[in-house]
Design an enzyme around this catalytic site. Structure first.
Site, PDB file in Angstrom:
ATOM      1  CB  SER A   1      43.232  41.731  34.436  1.00 44.26           C
ATOM      2  OG  SER A   1      44.262  41.658  33.478  1.00 44.26           O
ATOM      3  CD  GLU A   2      37.957  44.447  29.787  1.00 38.27           C
ATOM      4  OE1 GLU A   2      37.445  44.777  28.714  1.00 38.27           O
ATOM      5  OE2 GLU A   2      37.853  45.098  30.835  1.00 38.27           O
ATOM      6  CD  GLU A   3      46.695  44.098  29.692  1.00 35.47           C
ATOM      7  OE1 GLU A   3      47.584  44.094  28.829  1.00 35.47           O
ATOM      8  OE2 GLU A   3      46.802  43.517  30.779  1.00 35.47           O
TER       9      GLU A   3
END
Length: 575
Positions: free
Chosen positions: A466-468
């Site tokens: 994920s981006e996070e």
């Protein structure tokens, strides 16, 4: 204690213990003349040198002598005082000295009788207290002493001297305090002398007259005995400028001595040397009688020590014996200065740290504004911060996050402060893999701004790469990037948040948003934005001219192996 030197006989008693547990020290016999004041001081060093109580009794009475000063016979501190003596005062008086673990007693046997110094037909002169024998040395400068010793409550006036009932006058005679100085003693100086003074006590006046029988001798002394000065010992005394100082000269001498004891400076009597200012004076001589000798004390008083007194020898003379003191300034106490300096330094340091902690953000921002250059930092980075934010499910939270990230952050940090941000969803390249785009752009940023909301599952990209996850992993592990955590709302429990967010909170803390999305919240000088700017890279803020917000058209990049091979096309249009 003038009576101690009268023609009395001191009879030593064997040291004995009475029924009340007190030890008898000695008995003193005093033969006195009526109608005159008399005082006896109960002192016996070293017994009376500590903390003791002194009580006077008459004969074997268990009732102490009165301490009321209006009484004719009363106790004044350690003294017994008769104002004046009367015929019925004859008898034995006891002085009881009690310490913490001791008790001693001195007996004084007083015999009072009528005796006249001159023929009663002459009149005008009161009865003598007693006669005392003194000796003058032929052909030498010598002195006679008038033994007048009373407690401090008694004030003695000037002393007058008489010889054979006539007042003494002449150049060879000088009155100095309680002494009569006789220069170049001749055979005619033998005879009967008397010293007279007025004693004042509680407003009443009494006449005191001591008779002295003087003989002349050609001997230089008594058996070659020389007075011994116990103190001072030819030494220096440290004293502060402007203070008051009293120094005693303690001398032991034979009982039948006629030695002059005095203080001199520059070979001049102290009282004469400081006759005008009277700043330094010689005190009244006192003495304590022992069985074989007397202990004399004459002090010198400096009412105010001045610079001119330092380094000057002040001599104590006792016959042929001398000893001096020299005043000197105290050596600087460097330890006190050092401790004081360290305390002051610590206080200043604590104050500086305290003030800095309160105004730290303002100080740092002022320093950046005043001294940092506006030129672009050459460190291989394209962006000042990468903005990572969640995608909440709730409509209200999503609207608040979008307003903060897409409107307020660019307005304050980019337009007002000149920072360059990478905001995912605004600046990414269409058609490129999300993981690659995020990984590459995070590496091009100097800071990572993470915005969180109470809804822990609000991050829409929490699965797999994920981006996070990519951004936080790159920031914390690969680049050591500084992270700025912003709470959109108060978060009570971080344990439900992703571990990476928990780690950021623990390591860097969090900044809570207090704005309300109005124009006032978009000022870079508010407390919230000052805190954010403090954590951002150093940059001198230069306000942009007031223009309308720009609509940003995504830039198209062609990825290549090298950063320099990338090409970017941007089209900016006013909205």
């Amino acid at each position: 204690m003038w009576s101690l030197l009268l023609c009395g006989l001191s009879i030593a008693l064997p040291l004995s213990v009475t029924a009340d547990g007190c030890k008898d020290i000695f008995m003193k016999n005093e033969i006195l003349s009526a109608s005159q004041p008399f005082a006896f001081n109960c002192t016996f060093p070293p017994i009376t040198s500590g903390e003791v109580s002194v009580t006077w009794y008459k004969n074997s009475s268990k009732i102490p002598v009165s301490k009321i000063i209006q009484s004719r016979i009363h106790q004044d501190e350690t003294w017994i005082l008769f104002l004046p003596m009367e015929w019925g005062d004859s008898g034995v008086y006891q002085c009881v000295i009690k310490g913490r673990d001791s008790c001693h007693r001195i007996h004084v046997n007083l015999t009072v009788f009528e005796k006249h110094w001159c023929d009663t037909s002459i009149g005008g002169l009161p009865n003598l207290s007693d006669e005392y024998k003194q000796i003058l040395h032929l052909g030498k400068d010598d002195s006679l002493t008038c033994h007048l010793h009373f407690p401090k409550s008694c004030v003695l006036g000037p002393i007058k001297w008489y010889k054979d009932c006539n007042e003494i006058k002449g150049e060879r005679f000088t009155v100095l305090e309680t002494r009569l100085l006789v220069s170049n003693v001749s055979a005619e100086d033998r005879g009967n002398y008397a010293c007279q003074a007025i004693l004042t006590h509680s407003g009443k006046q009494y006449e005191v007259l001591n008779g002295i029988t003087v003989s002349i001798t050609e001997r230089a002394g008594y058996g070659g005995s020389v007075p011994k000065i116990i103190y001072p010992k030819n030494h220096s005394i440290e004293v502060q400028l402007g203070t008051t100082l009293i120094v005693d000269c303690n001398v032991t001498d034979t009982k039948d001595n006629t030695n002059l004891r005095c203080w001199r400076v520059n070979n001049t009597l102290v009282d004469d040397y400081y006759d005008e200012s009277k700043r330094i004076r010689e005190g009244v001589e006192t003495h304590v009688s022992f069985r074989e000798h007397n202990l004399y004390t004459v002090n010198i008083t400096f009412l105010e020590v001045k610079m001119e007194d330092y380094g000057l020898p002040f001599m104590c003379h006792a016959g042929v014996s001398t000893a001096y003191i020299i005043l000197q300034l105290p050596a600087p106490d460097f330890r006190a200065y050092l401790i004081g300096g360290l305390i002051a330094l610590v206080a200043v340091a604590v104050s500086v740290v305290y003030i800095y902690n309160i105004f730290k953000i303002d100080i740092v921002l002022w320093y950046r504004s005043a001294f940092h250059s506006t030129e672009t930092i050459v460190d291989g980075k394209l962006y000042d911060a990468y903005v990572l934010y969640p995608k909440p499910h709730k409509e209200s939270q999503r609207h608040a996050v979008d307003a903060l990230v897409l409107n307020i952050l660019p307005e304050v940090l980019e337009r007002q402060c000149g920072y360059k941000l990478f905001i995912f969803g605004r600046d990414e390249f269409p058609g490129q893999a999300v993981a690659n785009v995020i990984d590459e752009n995070v590496k091009l940023c100097r800071r990572l701004i993470v915005i969180v909301v109470p809804e822990s599952l609000g991050f829409g990209l929490l699965k797999n790469l994920s981006e996070e996850q990519i951004a936080v992993y790159s920031a914390l592990i690969q680049d050591g990037m500084k992270v700025i955590l912003i709470e959109l709302e108060k978060i009570e429990d971080y344990t439900v948040m992703p571990e990476s967010i928990q780690y950021i909170k623990q390591k860097h803390g969090a900044i809570r948003w207090h704005g309300d999305f109005t124009e006032q919240s978009q000022c870079m000088k508010t407390k919230f934005w000052k805190t954010v700017r403090y954590h951002m890279p150093p940059r001198r803020c230069r306000p942009f001219p007031p223009v309308q917000l720009l609509q940003h058209t995504p830039c198209y990049r062609t990825a290549g192996p090298e950063l320099g091979s990338r090409r970017k096309k941007c089209t900016l249009t006013t909205g």
